[in-house]
Design a protein around this motif. Sequence first.
Motif, PDB file in Angstrom:
ATOM      1  N   ARG A  29     -21.660  36.420 -21.110  1.00 29.47           N
ATOM      2  CA  ARG A  29     -20.476  36.656 -21.914  1.00 29.47           C
ATOM      3  C   ARG A  29     -19.979  35.328 -22.461  1.00 29.47           C
ATOM      4  NH1 ARG A  29     -18.435  41.723 -21.178  1.00 29.47           N
ATOM      5  NH2 ARG A  29     -19.151  42.838 -19.334  1.00 29.47           N
ATOM      6  N   ILE A  30     -19.375  35.368 -23.610  1.00 36.42           N
ATOM      7  CA  ILE A  30     -18.805  34.153 -24.158  1.00 36.42           C
ATOM      8  C   ILE A  30     -17.702  33.693 -23.226  1.00 36.42           C
ATOM      9  CG2 ILE A  30     -17.028  35.209 -25.628  1.00 36.42           C
ATOM     10  CD1 ILE A  30     -19.394  32.313 -26.590  1.00 36.42           C
ATOM     11  N   GLY A  31     -17.614  32.396 -22.991  1.00 37.92           N
ATOM     12  CA  GLY A  31     -16.690  31.857 -22.009  1.00 37.92           C
ATOM     13  C   GLY A  31     -17.392  31.386 -20.760  1.00 37.92           C
ATOM     14  N   PHE A  86     -16.723  28.397 -27.742  1.00 35.15           N
ATOM     15  CA  PHE A  86     -15.947  29.497 -28.314  1.00 35.15           C
ATOM     16  C   PHE A  86     -14.668  28.987 -28.972  1.00 35.15           C
ATOM     17  CE2 PHE A  86     -13.524  29.004 -24.444  1.00 35.15           C
ATOM     18  CZ  PHE A  86     -14.490  28.719 -23.495  1.00 35.15           C
ATOM     19  N   THR A  87     -14.757  27.816 -29.575  1.00 39.20           N
ATOM     20  CA  THR A  87     -13.577  27.208 -30.180  1.00 39.20           C
ATOM     21  C   THR A  87     -12.898  28.134 -31.182  1.00 39.20           C
ATOM     22  OG1 THR A  87     -14.598  25.040 -29.929  1.00 39.20           O
ATOM     23  CG2 THR A  87     -12.745  25.206 -31.470  1.00 39.20           C
ATOM     24  N   ASN A  88     -13.699  28.824 -31.975  1.00 39.94           N
ATOM     25  CA  ASN A  88     -13.153  29.660 -33.049  1.00 39.94           C
ATOM     26  C   ASN A  88     -13.170  31.144 -32.723  1.00 39.94           C
ATOM     27  OD1 ASN A  88     -12.556  27.556 -35.011  1.00 39.94           O
ATOM     28  ND2 ASN A  88     -14.761  27.257 -35.076  1.00 39.94           N
ATOM     29  N   LEU A  89     -13.371  31.490 -31.447  1.00 41.25           N
ATOM     30  CA  LEU A  89     -13.287  32.896 -31.057  1.00 41.25           C
ATOM     31  C   LEU A  89     -11.861  33.372 -31.296  1.00 41.25           C
ATOM     32  CD1 LEU A  89     -15.025  35.133 -29.651  1.00 41.25           C
ATOM     33  CD2 LEU A  89     -13.843  34.499 -27.553  1.00 41.25           C
ATOM     34  N   VAL A 138     -13.751  38.920 -31.664  1.00 39.23           N
ATOM     35  CA  VAL A 138     -12.863  38.768 -30.513  1.00 39.23           C
ATOM     36  C   VAL A 138     -13.617  38.710 -29.181  1.00 39.23           C
ATOM     37  CG1 VAL A 138     -10.893  39.824 -31.692  1.00 39.23           C
ATOM     38  CG2 VAL A 138     -12.420  41.254 -30.320  1.00 39.23           C
ATOM     39  N   ASP A 139     -14.881  39.089 -29.130  1.00 37.15           N
ATOM     40  CA  ASP A 139     -15.641  38.984 -27.880  1.00 37.15           C
ATOM     41  C   ASP A 139     -17.122  39.143 -28.173  1.00 37.15           C
ATOM     42  OD1 ASP A 139     -14.748  40.207 -24.523  1.00 37.15           O
ATOM     43  OD2 ASP A 139     -16.028  38.566 -25.174  1.00 37.15           O
ATOM     44  N   VAL A 140     -17.958  38.563 -27.312  1.00 38.35           N
ATOM     45  CA  VAL A 140     -19.407  38.577 -27.533  1.00 38.35           C
ATOM     46  C   VAL A 140     -20.121  38.539 -26.191  1.00 38.35           C
ATOM     47  CG1 VAL A 140     -21.387  37.428 -28.619  1.00 38.35           C
ATOM     48  CG2 VAL A 140     -19.126  37.219 -29.665  1.00 38.35           C
TER      49      VAL A 140
END
Lengths: 128, 134
Positions: A78-80, A86-89, A38-40
């Motif tokens: 951060r992802i985003g 992050f297509t599959n986040l 859900v987050d990275v």
Amino acid sequence: MALTSPQLRTARGSALVAAIDAGVTIIPAAPARIITVVDVWMRSTGSTDTCDSVDVTDGHTVFASFEDAALTNGALKRIGAANTAFTNLGTAAASGHGIQVKTAGAGIGTATAIEYCVHYKVSSKAAA
Amino acid sequence: MGATTTPPFPKTRVASGNLVRASLNAASGAGTVIVPDSAGRTITVIDVWMRNVGGNIGGATAIVLEDTAGTDVMSTTVGTFDSNVLVRAGASGTTVTNLGVALGKGKGLRIGRTVSDATTTTSLDYCVLYKIAN
């Protein structure tokens, strides 16, 4: 009364780039368990030139991807953010799959290590 | 004794998923519940991200994460939600008045829209981190 939202879990650590190139298992596979990233965030020691990206993946689906341009020396990304995908986040991995941090493309040049923090939840595959 | 109690090391819980446009517009814009009411429990939202899937959101004024009594946690102007952009709490375009604040006792969480129905977008991915006190 049972609560409906699962507990947030975190896989955090650091690995040398040789290990990242080969793929580091950060969440081991567990039978009938479904992991959802859900987050990275990631931070590189040294810049990650040469490679295409550093990915969070179950080996089949990439949930978060940091292009080499995103991972500049010492910058927490951060992802985003720019140069991330992050297509599959937030999409569930297949049942029984673990999660790796792994380089895509050529091996990482210049950098010595990648620090990672992956937030995820775990659910169970419903019995047939 | 009646006092609110919180474990010394409270767990963080995560509500994540996807709401199609109709779900955002449901219940006259109040939207769809993502965490149900839980009697005697108090939710505190500690972090949020959302992502618009499909074309840029139109029609509505804002997309709102709120408790089921209507108290805003995060309100995001629709212009912030370009296609496939991940919007985090605190980013430009978001108002996070009650992020980190204990919400109404017994209330759950929902995501909806304000003023008019959202248009164009296909759906909204969301991820809400929160803790619970008794």
